[in-house]
Scaffold this active site. Structure first.
Site, short mmCIF file in Angstrom:
data_model
loop_
_atom_site.label_atom_id
_atom_site.label_comp_id
_atom_site.label_asym_id
_atom_site.label_seq_id
_atom_site.Cartn_x
_atom_site.Cartn_y
_atom_site.Cartn_z
CG PHE A 51 -41.19 48.93 60.18
CD1 PHE A 51 -42.53 48.67 60.34
CD2 PHE A 51 -40.58 48.62 58.97
CE1 PHE A 51 -43.28 48.10 59.31
CE2 PHE A 51 -41.31 48.05 57.94
CZ PHE A 51 -42.67 47.79 58.11
CB ALA A 57 -52.63 41.54 54.52
CD GLU A 88 -53.67 44.32 49.60
OE1 GLU A 88 -53.87 43.09 49.46
OE2 GLU A 88 -52.84 44.79 50.41
CD GLU A 142 -50.95 52.38 50.95
OE1 GLU A 142 -50.81 51.14 51.05
OE2 GLU A 142 -51.81 53.02 51.58
#
Length: 373
Positions: free
Chosen positions: A192, A260, A280, A327
């Site tokens: 980030f 998400a 997902e 991931e």
């Protein structure tokens, strides 16, 4: 005795890095000469944001030749951060004369590259991405930036999307350009990004504010989907470990949520919603219903959510597994009926804002969706 001058091999820029809007915005004062490479073609893959590459073929590729040492250093850093491969030396034509130049092979693919279409869709995203890459030069190595390139491109895509703001019928229509930005520094650069701004902004009475220092967490846009089967009147929730509750000290940091995921650079929210449901939960959606587009925590974060209801067929009531191992996702899925889902809102077990919003929206629209199923 004088020092020997260093001979710098010029770099030939083609395709995305030769886009004049990208060059002018990221390398002000650039001095470049038109050049042409013969016997090559530009090609790309079908990624949302193709970076293109060169392959042997008939025809020629026009581009720019940069020779000034500092500029060569900058474009080399950019190319390495974008993962365009190790440079090779080819002969290009400049003003009718052959010139040996370095060229980065890029990311060749099976498709012909459409420069006009790419410039319209992707050049603004690449412009913001290159600006971020150059802002981190001297702080993060090019190969490390390359490893984090998906996040850089996603953040850049969010900046482009932000240029189309929501209406201002009640709120102030004062433009961001009226904010006096005194300084901007990067406070954190990892997966980030954190920035600290020193600024003054107009107050509602027309006077300028005091000089303020405000930190912002630079996140990405995300697509969130609540899968719903209107025939069986059931929804699918995902469950996973979340750092937010853990960092807050919550003794139960596993959370129920909609599906998400990050919107990749160049990807639209709808495509991201379909992709995330497949990754997902293994679900193929029949249709999407838009719920909202909104900032999550605008006081300190750029994160922006696109919420959808995904119309689909859901299996019998059960738990399942999902997520991508690449991931490091460890996801459990829950298929439950609508009444049980609303009970989670009443009990407080549904303590995720987007999930609550999706369920309340579904409560309002449920009769319509079931009637048209």
């Amino acid at each position: 005795m004088g020092l020997a001058s260093v001979v710098v091999t010029p770099v030939f820029l083609y395709g995305p890095l030769a886009d004049i809007t990208v060059l002018q915005a990221t390398l002000p004062g650039l001095v470049a000469a038109e050049a042409r490479a013969e016997g090559v073609q530009i090609c790309c893959d079908d990624a949302p944001l193709p970076l293109a590459g060169l392959r042997r073929g008939l025809g020629a590729v026009d581009g720019w030749l940069v020779s000034e040492p500092h500029t060569v250093e900058l474009v080399t850093f950019i190319a390495e951060a974008l993962g365009l491969g190790r440079s090779d030396v080819i002969t290009v034509s400049q003003g009718g004369c052959p010139v040996a130049a370095r060229v980065f092979p890029g990311r060749p693919g099976p498709m012909d590259w459409d420069g006009q279409d790419w410039s319209r869709r992707a050049a603004p995203i690449l412009r913001y991405a290159v600006q971020e890459i150059l802002s981190l030069r001297g702080r993060i190595a090019a190969q490390d930036l390359c490893a984090g390139l998906p996040m850089i491109l996603s953040r850049a895509s969010g900046r482009v999307a932000a240029q189309t703001p929501a209406p201002a019928d009640v709120r102030s229509a004062t433009e961001a350009a009226t904010v006096q930005e005194i300084a901007c520094e990067i406070t954190h650069a990892g997966f980030f990004l954190g920035r600290a701004y020193t600024l003054r902004h107009p107050r509602f009475d027309g006077t300028p504010s005091d000089t303020l220092r405000r930190e912002v967490f630079v996140a990405t846009d995300a697509a969130l989907v609540l899968p719903y089967d209107p025939v069986r009147d059931r929804v699918l929730l995902v469950e996973q470990f979340r750092m937010g509750p853990y960092g807050r000290g919550d003794p139960r940091p596993w959370m129920l949520e909609p599906v998400a995921g990050r919107i990749d650079g160049g990807e639209n929210p709808e495509d991201a919603a379909h992709r995330e449901c497949l990754e997902e939960a293994g679900l193929t959606l029949r249709a999407l219903e838009k719920i909202s587009q909104h900032y999550c925590t605008p006081g300190y974060s750029t994160e922006f959510f696109h919420l959808f209801l995904g119309i689909c067929d859901l299996p019998d009531l059960e738990q399942g597994r999902g997520g991508l191992a690449t991931e490091h996702e460890d996801i459990r899925t829950h298929v439950i009926d609508f009444a049980q889902a609303m009970a989670l809102v009443q009990s407080g077990e549904a303590n995720n804002g987007p999930l609550i919003l999706c369920l309340l929206w579904l409560e309002r629209e449920r009769a319509r969706l079931r009637a048209s199923a």
